[in-house]
Motif scaffolding. Structure first.
Motif, PDB file in Angstrom:
ATOM      1  N   ASP A  20       2.356  12.928 -15.928  1.00  0.00           N
ATOM      2  CA  ASP A  20       1.537  11.928 -15.248  1.00  0.00           C
ATOM      3  C   ASP A  20       0.572  11.204 -16.186  1.00  0.00           C
ATOM      4  N   ALA A  21       0.652  11.470 -17.474  1.00  0.00           N
ATOM      5  CA  ALA A  21      -0.228  10.810 -18.441  1.00  0.00           C
ATOM      6  C   ALA A  21       0.575   9.888 -19.346  1.00  0.00           C
ATOM      7  N   ILE A  22      -0.054   8.807 -19.746  1.00  0.00           N
ATOM      8  CA  ILE A  22       0.572   7.846 -20.664  1.00  0.00           C
ATOM      9  C   ILE A  22      -0.440   7.477 -21.740  1.00  0.00           C
ATOM     10  N   GLU A  23       0.042   6.895 -22.824  1.00  0.00           N
ATOM     11  CA  GLU A  23      -0.874   6.435 -23.857  1.00  0.00           C
ATOM     12  C   GLU A  23      -1.430   5.068 -23.480  1.00  0.00           C
ATOM     13  N   ILE A  24      -2.639   4.787 -23.901  1.00  0.00           N
ATOM     14  CA  ILE A  24      -3.217   3.462 -23.733  1.00  0.00           C
ATOM     15  C   ILE A  24      -2.428   2.500 -24.625  1.00  0.00           C
ATOM     16  N   PRO A  25      -2.052   1.328 -24.120  1.00  0.00           N
ATOM     17  CA  PRO A  25      -1.283   0.379 -24.943  1.00  0.00           C
ATOM     18  C   PRO A  25      -1.953   0.128 -26.292  1.00  0.00           C
ATOM     19  N   GLY A  26      -1.171   0.266 -27.347  1.00  0.00           N
ATOM     20  CA  GLY A  26      -1.659   0.047 -28.703  1.00  0.00           C
ATOM     21  C   GLY A  26      -2.207   1.275 -29.382  1.00  0.00           C
ATOM     22  N   ALA A  27      -2.404   2.369 -28.631  1.00  0.00           N
ATOM     23  CA  ALA A  27      -3.033   3.561 -29.218  1.00  0.00           C
ATOM     24  C   ALA A  27      -2.184   4.174 -30.323  1.00  0.00           C
ATOM     25  N   ARG A  28      -0.893   4.354 -30.061  1.00  0.00           N
ATOM     26  CA  ARG A  28      -0.037   5.005 -31.044  1.00  0.00           C
ATOM     27  C   ARG A  28       0.030   4.207 -32.350  1.00  0.00           C
ATOM     28  N   ASP A  29       0.222   2.901 -32.239  1.00  0.00           N
ATOM     29  CA  ASP A  29       0.329   2.071 -33.440  1.00  0.00           C
ATOM     30  C   ASP A  29      -0.968   2.094 -34.240  1.00  0.00           C
ATOM     31  N   LEU A  30      -2.107   2.021 -33.546  1.00  0.00           N
ATOM     32  CA  LEU A  30      -3.388   2.025 -34.255  1.00  0.00           C
ATOM     33  C   LEU A  30      -3.637   3.362 -34.932  1.00  0.00           C
ATOM     34  N   LEU A  31      -3.405   4.465 -34.232  1.00  0.00           N
ATOM     35  CA  LEU A  31      -3.635   5.780 -34.823  1.00  0.00           C
ATOM     36  C   LEU A  31      -2.679   6.051 -35.978  1.00  0.00           C
ATOM     37  N   ASP A  32      -1.435   5.606 -35.850  1.00  0.00           N
ATOM     38  CA  ASP A  32      -0.478   5.768 -36.951  1.00  0.00           C
ATOM     39  C   ASP A  32      -0.950   5.013 -38.185  1.00  0.00           C
ATOM     40  N   ALA A  33      -1.455   3.787 -37.987  1.00  0.00           N
ATOM     41  CA  ALA A  33      -1.931   2.976 -39.113  1.00  0.00           C
ATOM     42  C   ALA A  33      -3.153   3.609 -39.766  1.00  0.00           C
ATOM     43  N   ILE A  34      -4.059   4.138 -38.956  1.00  0.00           N
ATOM     44  CA  ILE A  34      -5.261   4.778 -39.467  1.00  0.00           C
ATOM     45  C   ILE A  34      -4.915   6.027 -40.272  1.00  0.00           C
ATOM     46  N   LYS A  35      -4.014   6.821 -39.713  1.00  0.00           N
ATOM     47  CA  LYS A  35      -3.650   8.068 -40.393  1.00  0.00           C
ATOM     48  C   LYS A  35      -2.887   7.778 -41.695  1.00  0.00           C
ATOM     49  N   SER A  36      -1.997   6.799 -41.677  1.00  0.00           N
ATOM     50  CA  SER A  36      -1.216   6.451 -42.875  1.00  0.00           C
ATOM     51  C   SER A  36      -2.112   5.965 -44.004  1.00  0.00           C
ATOM     52  N   ALA A  37      -3.205   5.289 -43.631  1.00  0.00           N
ATOM     53  CA  ALA A  37      -4.105   4.733 -44.637  1.00  0.00           C
ATOM     54  C   ALA A  37      -5.236   5.694 -45.016  1.00  0.00           C
ATOM     55  N   ASN A  38      -5.205   6.919 -44.470  1.00  0.00           N
ATOM     56  CA  ASN A  38      -6.238   7.925 -44.756  1.00  0.00           C
ATOM     57  C   ASN A  38      -7.647   7.434 -44.443  1.00  0.00           C
ATOM     58  N   ILE A  39      -7.776   6.749 -43.337  1.00  0.00           N
ATOM     59  CA  ILE A  39      -9.075   6.249 -42.896  1.00  0.00           C
ATOM     60  C   ILE A  39      -9.804   7.348 -42.126  1.00  0.00           C
ATOM     61  N   PRO A  40     -11.081   7.579 -42.418  1.00  0.00           N
ATOM     62  CA  PRO A  40     -11.823   8.632 -41.708  1.00  0.00           C
ATOM     63  C   PRO A  40     -11.899   8.333 -40.205  1.00  0.00           C
ATOM     64  N   TRP A  41     -11.451   9.295 -39.385  1.00  0.00           N
ATOM     65  CA  TRP A  41     -11.533   9.103 -37.936  1.00  0.00           C
ATOM     66  C   TRP A  41     -11.636  10.453 -37.257  1.00  0.00           C
ATOM     67  N   ALA A  42     -12.127  10.434 -36.048  1.00  0.00           N
ATOM     68  CA  ALA A  42     -12.253  11.656 -35.266  1.00  0.00           C
ATOM     69  C   ALA A  42     -12.155  11.306 -33.790  1.00  0.00           C
TER      70      ALA A  42
END
Length: 244
Positions: free
Chosen positions: A94-116
């Motif tokens: 019953d849960a879905i991702e917010i549109p754009g969430a996966r692409d943004l998080l993938d880009a952040i993680k690939s670029a080693n950007i600090p996030w939490a």
């Protein structure tokens, strides 16, 4: 804003940040249907009208919700963590991702950007949802049981800053991404951070009233345009709300 339809048509804007702090529900995922089913189950178990619980539970720690309902005997982390662990197990479909969430998080993680992720949910709940939806897992996490006081108290975001290696002096260069005007925006602002508000769980009028620095429909409006050698990130903010 009167009777005019909201206009998400601001020209693209670019801003640079040292790090990013994400809320979870309503920002990265939408678990509304699952949460409604969950609280109906809990409400029946503890003898409280689920609709009464749902009126105050969004964006609030379960432990604080139960305390407010006079259920102090259940307001302990052992019960809360077990209860929330069952939520994605029982209602994962019953849960879905917010549109754009996966692409943004993938880009952040690939670029080693600090996030939490900084959330009102417990660690079993967050881990369960990230596993069910197969979303990127952050190295840094602030959950409900980490802080004495939940949002709108700023301590969770101040802890998030610390986990990214920043101090209060850096807060103005850190972006909080949130969906809930009631407390959450206040929490990020009280910590000194910039706040981007998503119109995913509340009305445009409610989000505007809370005065985040930017307002967008969802995370499709946020793009990583550059990752800096010092770990910072340049974001492009597309189709933000025009506020007169």
């Amino acid at each position: 804003m009167g009777s005019m339809a909201p206009s998400f048509s601001s020209p693209p804007q670019r801003a640079t940040f040292k790090g990013l702090l994400f809320d979870m529900d309503g920002t990265i995922i939408d678990s509304t249907d699952a949460v409604v089913k969950h609280w109906h189950t809990i409400g029946k178990e503890i003898g409280i009208d689920p609709n009464v619980i749902l009126e105050t539970s969004h964006g609030r720690r379960s432990i604080d919700t139960l305390k407010a309902l006079g259920q102090d005997h259940l307001a302990n982390w052992e019960y809360i963590k077990h209860m929330e662990e069952l939520l994605p197990q029982n209602y994962g479909d019953d849960a879905i991702e917010i549109p754009g969430a996966r692409d943004l998080l993938d880009a952040i993680k690939s670029a080693n950007i600090p996030w939490a992720i900084v959330t009102s949910g417990t660690s079993p709940l967050v881990g369960g949802w990230l596993d069910v939806l197969k979303l990127p897992i952050p190295e840094n996490l602030v959950v409900a049981e980490d802080v004495e006081n939940g949002k709108p108290d700023p301590s969770c975001y101040l802890m998030g800053l610390g986990k990214l290696g920043f101090t209060v002096k850096d807060a103005g260069d850190v972006l909080v991404l949130e969906d809930s005007p009631a407390g959450k925006f206040c929490s990020g602002k009280a910590a000194g951070c910039k706040v981007l508000g998503l119109v995913t769980s509340h009305t445009v009028e409610q989000v505007v009233k809370a005065k985040p620095d930017w307002i967008v429909k969802d995370l499709r409006s946020i793009r990583v345009t550059a990752a800096h050698s010092d770990g910072g990130v340049e974001l492009e903010i597309l189709d933000a709300l025009k506020v007169d």
